[in-house]
Design a protein around this motif. Sequence first.
Motif, PDB file in Angstrom:
ATOM      1  N   GLU A 138       0.816  -1.072   0.097  1.00 13.63           N
ATOM      2  CA  GLU A 138       0.191  -0.086   0.018  1.00 13.63           C
ATOM      3  C   GLU A 138       0.820   1.382  -0.067  1.00 13.63           C
ATOM      4  OE1 GLU A 138      -3.408   2.048   2.743  1.00 13.63           O
ATOM      5  OE2 GLU A 138      -3.400  -0.073   2.798  1.00 13.63           O
ATOM      6  N   ILE A 139       1.946   1.346   0.851  1.00 12.51           N
ATOM      7  CA  ILE A 139       2.781   2.199   0.778  1.00 12.51           C
ATOM      8  C   ILE A 139       3.637   2.477  -0.441  1.00 12.51           C
ATOM      9  CG2 ILE A 139       5.021   3.300   1.943  1.00 12.51           C
ATOM     10  CD1 ILE A 139       4.154   1.929   4.389  1.00 12.51           C
ATOM     11  N   ILE A 140       3.871   1.491  -1.217  1.00 12.75           N
ATOM     12  CA  ILE A 140       4.595   1.432  -2.214  1.00 12.75           C
ATOM     13  C   ILE A 140       3.853   2.022  -3.309  1.00 12.75           C
ATOM     14  CG2 ILE A 140       5.823   0.194  -4.408  1.00 12.75           C
ATOM     15  CD1 ILE A 140       6.369  -2.145  -1.962  1.00 12.75           C
ATOM     16  N   GLU A 141       2.565   1.722  -3.622  1.00 15.57           N
ATOM     17  CA  GLU A 141       1.428   2.009  -4.449  1.00 15.57           C
ATOM     18  C   GLU A 141       1.134   3.689  -4.135  1.00 15.57           C
ATOM     19  OE1 GLU A 141       0.161   0.873  -7.201  1.00 15.57           O
ATOM     20  OE2 GLU A 141       1.262  -0.820  -7.071  1.00 15.57           O
ATOM     21  N   GLN A 142       0.954   4.015  -3.081  1.00 19.32           N
ATOM     22  CA  GLN A 142       0.982   5.256  -2.728  1.00 19.32           C
ATOM     23  C   GLN A 142       2.203   6.210  -3.161  1.00 19.32           C
ATOM     24  OE1 GLN A 142       0.194   5.963   1.419  1.00 19.32           O
ATOM     25  NE2 GLN A 142       0.756   8.271   1.436  1.00 19.32           N
ATOM     26  N   VAL A 143       3.478   5.838  -2.928  1.00 22.67           N
ATOM     27  CA  VAL A 143       4.505   6.466  -3.301  1.00 22.67           C
ATOM     28  C   VAL A 143       4.856   6.784  -4.563  1.00 22.67           C
ATOM     29  CG1 VAL A 143       7.033   6.570  -2.791  1.00 22.67           C
ATOM     30  CG2 VAL A 143       5.522   6.071  -0.966  1.00 22.67           C
ATOM     31  N   ILE A 144       4.891   5.563  -5.481  1.00 22.65           N
ATOM     32  CA  ILE A 144       5.017   5.546  -6.925  1.00 22.65           C
ATOM     33  C   ILE A 144       3.874   5.724  -7.553  1.00 22.65           C
ATOM     34  CG2 ILE A 144       7.521   4.396  -6.311  1.00 22.65           C
ATOM     35  CD1 ILE A 144       6.413   1.939  -7.579  1.00 22.65           C
ATOM     36  N   GLY A 145       2.751   5.880  -7.349  1.00 26.36           N
ATOM     37  CA  GLY A 145       1.505   5.849  -8.119  1.00 26.36           C
ATOM     38  C   GLY A 145       1.740   6.540  -9.330  1.00 26.36           C
ATOM     39  N   GLY A 146       2.241   7.833  -9.153  1.00 30.79           N
ATOM     40  CA  GLY A 146       2.414   8.778 -10.167  1.00 30.79           C
ATOM     41  C   GLY A 146       3.571   8.903 -10.868  1.00 30.79           C
ATOM     42  N   LYS A 147       4.532   7.782 -10.822  1.00 31.14           N
ATOM     43  CA  LYS A 147       5.682   7.806 -11.528  1.00 31.14           C
ATOM     44  C   LYS A 147       5.757   7.284 -12.742  1.00 31.14           C
ATOM     45  CE  LYS A 147      10.349   5.838 -11.071  1.00 31.14           C
ATOM     46  NZ  LYS A 147      10.193   5.211 -12.559  1.00 31.14           N
ATOM     47  N   GLU A 148       4.388   6.342 -13.158  1.00 32.08           N
ATOM     48  CA  GLU A 148       4.435   5.594 -14.380  1.00 32.08           C
ATOM     49  C   GLU A 148       4.609   6.492 -15.935  1.00 32.08           C
ATOM     50  OE1 GLU A 148       2.455   1.419 -15.975  1.00 32.08           O
ATOM     51  OE2 GLU A 148       1.397   2.957 -14.606  1.00 32.08           O
ATOM     52  N   GLY A 149       4.184   7.582 -15.740  1.00 31.10           N
ATOM     53  CA  GLY A 149       3.965   8.609 -16.916  1.00 31.10           C
ATOM     54  C   GLY A 149       5.525   9.109 -17.321  1.00 31.10           C
ATOM     55  N   GLY A 150       6.315   8.830 -16.219  1.00 32.30           N
ATOM     56  CA  GLY A 150       8.022   9.394 -16.866  1.00 32.30           C
ATOM     57  C   GLY A 150       8.708   8.354 -17.437  1.00 32.30           C
ATOM     58  N   GLU A 151       8.272   7.331 -17.589  1.00 30.58           N
ATOM     59  CA  GLU A 151       8.767   5.956 -18.069  1.00 30.58           C
ATOM     60  C   GLU A 151       9.677   6.133 -19.336  1.00 30.58           C
ATOM     61  OE1 GLU A 151       9.234   3.868 -15.018  1.00 30.58           O
ATOM     62  OE2 GLU A 151       8.376   1.981 -16.272  1.00 30.58           O
ATOM     63  N   THR A 152       9.026   6.632 -20.603  1.00 31.63           N
ATOM     64  CA  THR A 152       9.425   6.785 -21.670  1.00 31.63           C
ATOM     65  C   THR A 152      10.561   7.881 -21.614  1.00 31.63           C
ATOM     66  OG1 THR A 152       7.510   8.216 -22.297  1.00 31.63           O
ATOM     67  CG2 THR A 152       7.428   6.163 -22.924  1.00 31.63           C
ATOM     68  N   GLU A 153      10.514   9.000 -21.082  1.00 33.73           N
ATOM     69  CA  GLU A 153      11.643   9.820 -20.910  1.00 33.73           C
ATOM     70  C   GLU A 153      12.789   9.237 -20.184  1.00 33.73           C
ATOM     71  OE1 GLU A 153      12.476  14.081 -18.596  1.00 33.73           O
ATOM     72  OE2 GLU A 153      10.417  13.389 -18.713  1.00 33.73           O
ATOM     73  N   LEU A 154      12.598   8.367 -19.113  1.00 36.82           N
ATOM     74  CA  LEU A 154      13.526   7.925 -18.413  1.00 36.82           C
ATOM     75  C   LEU A 154      14.305   6.807 -19.599  1.00 36.82           C
ATOM     76  CD1 LEU A 154      15.659   6.989 -16.397  1.00 36.82           C
ATOM     77  CD2 LEU A 154      13.597   5.683 -15.270  1.00 36.82           C
ATOM     78  N   ILE A 155      13.379   6.025 -20.557  1.00 38.29           N
ATOM     79  CA  ILE A 155      14.139   4.969 -21.283  1.00 38.29           C
ATOM     80  C   ILE A 155      15.018   5.805 -22.232  1.00 38.29           C
ATOM     81  CG2 ILE A 155      13.250   3.551 -23.226  1.00 38.29           C
ATOM     82  CD1 ILE A 155      10.827   2.794 -21.484  1.00 38.29           C
ATOM     83  N   GLU A 156      14.587   6.967 -22.794  1.00 35.09           N
ATOM     84  CA  GLU A 156      15.245   7.666 -23.653  1.00 35.09           C
ATOM     85  C   GLU A 156      16.407   7.960 -23.444  1.00 35.09           C
ATOM     86  OE1 GLU A 156      12.588  10.950 -24.936  1.00 35.09           O
ATOM     87  OE2 GLU A 156      10.873   9.397 -25.446  1.00 35.09           O
ATOM     88  N   LYS A 157      16.474   8.459 -21.906  1.00 41.27           N
ATOM     89  CA  LYS A 157      17.739   8.892 -21.309  1.00 41.27           C
ATOM     90  C   LYS A 157      18.955   7.807 -21.185  1.00 41.27           C
ATOM     91  CE  LYS A 157      15.994  12.879 -18.500  1.00 41.27           C
ATOM     92  NZ  LYS A 157      15.653  13.297 -17.078  1.00 41.27           N
ATOM     93  N   LEU A 158      18.427   6.667 -20.918  1.00 34.22           N
ATOM     94  CA  LEU A 158      19.073   5.589 -20.796  1.00 34.22           C
ATOM     95  C   LEU A 158      19.480   4.956 -22.033  1.00 34.22           C
ATOM     96  CD1 LEU A 158      17.035   3.578 -18.094  1.00 34.22           C
ATOM     97  CD2 LEU A 158      19.217   4.746 -17.670  1.00 34.22           C
ATOM     98  N   ILE A 159      18.763   5.284 -23.081  1.00 35.84           N
ATOM     99  CA  ILE A 159      19.183   4.773 -24.387  1.00 35.84           C
ATOM    100  C   ILE A 159      20.378   5.651 -24.905  1.00 35.84           C
ATOM    101  CG2 ILE A 159      18.806   4.437 -26.953  1.00 35.84           C
ATOM    102  CD1 ILE A 159      15.927   3.718 -26.010  1.00 35.84           C
ATOM    103  N   LEU A 160      20.247   6.957 -24.773  1.00 33.54           N
ATOM    104  CA  LEU A 160      21.564   7.900 -25.182  1.00 33.54           C
ATOM    105  C   LEU A 160      22.527   7.761 -24.325  1.00 33.54           C
ATOM    106  CD1 LEU A 160      19.067  11.136 -25.598  1.00 33.54           C
ATOM    107  CD2 LEU A 160      20.015   9.678 -27.280  1.00 33.54           C
ATOM    108  N   LYS A 161      22.413   7.370 -22.963  1.00 32.24           N
ATOM    109  CA  LYS A 161      23.508   7.053 -22.197  1.00 32.24           C
ATOM    110  C   LYS A 161      24.331   5.871 -22.564  1.00 32.24           C
ATOM    111  CE  LYS A 161      24.783   6.628 -17.481  1.00 32.24           C
ATOM    112  NZ  LYS A 161      24.278   6.269 -15.798  1.00 32.24           N
ATOM    113  N   LYS A 162      23.563   4.961 -22.936  1.00 34.30           N
ATOM    114  CA  LYS A 162      23.941   3.441 -23.494  1.00 34.30           C
ATOM    115  C   LYS A 162      24.815   3.783 -24.776  1.00 34.30           C
ATOM    116  CE  LYS A 162      24.313  -0.708 -21.700  1.00 34.30           C
ATOM    117  NZ  LYS A 162      24.907  -1.108 -20.443  1.00 34.30           N
ATOM    118  N   CYS A 163      24.027   4.355 -25.608  1.00 40.33           N
ATOM    119  CA  CYS A 163      24.545   4.506 -26.983  1.00 40.33           C
ATOM    120  C   CYS A 163      24.564   5.947 -27.450  1.00 40.33           C
ATOM    121  CB  CYS A 163      23.675   3.811 -27.943  1.00 40.33           C
ATOM    122  SG  CYS A 163      23.897   3.628 -29.708  1.00 40.33           S
TER     123      CYS A 163
END
Length: 204
Positions: free
Chosen positions: A138-163
Amino acid sequence: MVITKIEPSSGKKYKVYLNDEFAFYLYKSELKIFSLKEGQELDEKIYKKITEEILTKRAKRRALYLLEKRDLTEYELQKKLEADKYKEDVIKEAVAYVKGFCYINDEAYAKRYVEYKGRTKSRRQIEAELYKRGVDREIIEQVIGGKEGGETELIEKLILKKCGAPSQMTEKEKQKIYQYLLRKGFTFEDISSSLHKVTTMHLT
């Protein structure tokens, strides 16, 4: 309760066994204070006094020491005290003591973890790691409930960092990127979308 065995342990501590089961550690001076000897019947009042005046105080100090070294969840602290061979009732007292001073707070811990790890880890990976550390779902869901929208931006950053040059990646390199990001817990759909976006933006 009968003291069935007293044997030397690491350092200056001694293991005390009651009815053939390990009960607690005491120092030689403490054995003398309570006049404990093998084969002796341990009075309930003496046992309670040892628990309250020595073991519980020692567990509290140990808990404070552990929390000074690093941030811990309640579950992690309990496990560390268990590893030190403290009994359940003593551990409960020690945990309640540090909680009373807000030295452990799973919600605050989860927020700090998400803030720090959210820059490099997926939502699913963070969820799994917090759950492993004993944080309530319940605490986990409460804390990261709104994080999902930022996944693609994070993926892009990781791709650029890796390549460094995404538009020039070979199929084999793309597959490695896919495997790398899938291991981090990102979805195949989000990775595909982000990879397409990044390679398109960096066409030469």
